[in-house]
Design a protein around this motif. Structure first.
Motif, mmCIF file in Angstrom:
data_model
loop_
_atom_site.group_PDB
_atom_site.id
_atom_site.type_symbol
_atom_site.label_atom_id
_atom_site.label_comp_id
_atom_site.label_asym_id
_atom_site.label_seq_id
_atom_site.Cartn_x
_atom_site.Cartn_y
_atom_site.Cartn_z
ATOM 1 N N GLN A 188 0.824 -1.201 0.000
ATOM 2 C CA GLN A 188 0.000 0.000 0.000
ATOM 3 C C GLN A 188 0.863 1.257 0.000
ATOM 4 N N PRO A 189 0.311 2.361 -0.511
ATOM 5 C CA PRO A 189 1.058 3.616 -0.435
ATOM 6 C C PRO A 189 1.174 4.093 1.010
ATOM 7 N N GLN A 190 2.057 5.039 1.216
ATOM 8 C CA GLN A 190 2.217 5.621 2.543
ATOM 9 C C GLN A 190 1.201 6.750 2.737
ATOM 10 N N HIS A 191 0.687 6.840 3.954
ATOM 11 C CA HIS A 191 -0.247 7.902 4.318
ATOM 12 C C HIS A 191 0.498 8.904 5.190
ATOM 13 N N PHE A 192 0.463 10.170 4.776
ATOM 14 C CA PHE A 192 1.229 11.204 5.469
ATOM 15 C C PHE A 192 0.354 11.994 6.433
ATOM 16 N N GLY A 193 0.960 12.390 7.546
ATOM 17 C CA GLY A 193 0.328 13.365 8.413
ATOM 18 C C GLY A 193 0.468 14.759 7.821
ATOM 19 N N ASP A 194 -0.136 15.734 8.502
ATOM 20 C CA ASP A 194 -0.114 17.108 7.998
ATOM 21 C C ASP A 194 1.220 17.812 8.244
ATOM 22 N N GLY A 195 2.083 17.183 9.007
ATOM 23 C CA GLY A 195 3.406 17.756 9.248
ATOM 24 C C GLY A 195 3.452 18.677 10.451
ATOM 25 N N THR A 196 4.658 18.838 10.971
ATOM 26 C CA THR A 196 4.932 19.829 12.026
ATOM 27 C C THR A 196 5.932 20.828 11.464
ATOM 28 N N ARG A 197 5.525 22.091 11.442
ATOM 29 C CA ARG A 197 6.425 23.140 10.959
ATOM 30 C C ARG A 197 7.239 23.647 12.134
ATOM 31 N N LEU A 198 8.523 23.379 12.138
ATOM 32 C CA LEU A 198 9.410 23.699 13.256
ATOM 33 C C LEU A 198 10.307 24.870 12.903
ATOM 34 N N SER A 199 10.314 25.871 13.751
ATOM 35 C CA SER A 199 11.202 27.027 13.581
ATOM 36 C C SER A 199 12.055 27.158 14.822
ATOM 37 N N ILE A 200 13.352 27.132 14.636
ATOM 38 C CA ILE A 200 14.297 27.295 15.742
ATOM 39 C C ILE A 200 14.962 28.671 15.597
ATOM 40 N N LEU A 201 14.742 29.500 16.582
ATOM 41 C CA LEU A 201 15.246 30.883 16.504
ATOM 42 C C LEU A 201 16.651 31.017 17.084
#
Lengths: 110, 114
Positions: free
Chosen positions: B101-114
């Motif tokens: 089966q294909p892979q199912h992706f989550g919506d992602g986490t957008r990470l910003s390190i200042l």
């Protein structure tokens, strides 16, 4: 390590045009995937194929195992098809991690 | 059906802080993948698990990164200490291995390190 190349990197077309995006890879694979990523960022699997051709609505994906090449076609393109299309491959025998191309940024203008 | 669930969706933190990203795969899926997406490098595999066991962690950048899967319904990706170059979108994906089966992706986490 498999190298996955996509072309073109960017493509702008008019609504209704027939679109082709190409993908080539360097080493034998167990499966090739076409993914779609919209501006919101989510990734959706469009196709997973290991031979021949698959069709879903206006989208068609083909693969030539001997030539290590795949194409994604969009017929009667529409502005909502605007997205980044990413080719990816499984190189192992099972459900291993994907190796990705850099993506094709497609814009369909009305 | 619930898809792959990632949290948080966005994370902004200062350099040096510990960051923990979380993922809940689709129920019944036995493979879980962590990917990272940056403008420069595109999408890259970091690590993947099969039946909660890490199979390939060769994509983990360095010792500051660690991933665990304590049970079939939960995985974490931890960065300690974080650095600005870790800023990226981190995706979790899952699939059922034996069904091709294909892979199912989550919506992602957008990470910003200042």
């Amino acid at each position: 390590k498999n190298e996955v190349e996509q072309s073109p990197q960017n493509l702008t077309a008019q609504e209704g045009e027939f679109i082709t995006i190409n993908c080539s890879y360097s080493v034998g694979i167990s499966a090739l995937h076409w993914l779609q990523q919209h501006p919101g960022g989510g990734i959706v699997s469009l196709f997973m194929l290991s031979s021949g051709k698959k069709k879903h609505g206006r989208l068609i994906a083909t693969i030539n195992i001997q030539e290590k090449h795949s194409s994604l076609h969009i017929t009667a393109s529409h502005p909502r098809d605007s997205a980044v299309y990413i080719c990816a491959v499984n190189s192992g025998g099972g459900a291993d991690g994907l190796t990705f191309g850099k993506g094709t940024h497609l814009i369909i203008q009305p | 059906d619930a898809g792959v669930i990632q949290s948080p969706r966005h994370e902004v933190t200062e350099m040096g802080q510990e960051v923990t990203l979380r993922c809940k795969p689709i129920s019944g899926h036995d493979y879980l993948f962590w990917y990272r997406q940056t403008m420069m490098r595109g999408l890259e595999l970091l690590i993947y698990f099969n039946n909660n066991v890490p199979i390939d962690d060769s994509g983990m950048p360095e010792d500051r990164f660690s991933a665990k899967m304590p049970n079939a319904s939960f995985s974490t990706l931890k960065i300690q200490p974080s650095e600005p170059r870790d800023s990226a979108v981190y995706f979790c994906a899952s699939t059922v291995g034996h069904l091709n089966q294909p892979q199912h992706f989550g919506d992602g986490t957008r990470l910003s390190i200042l």
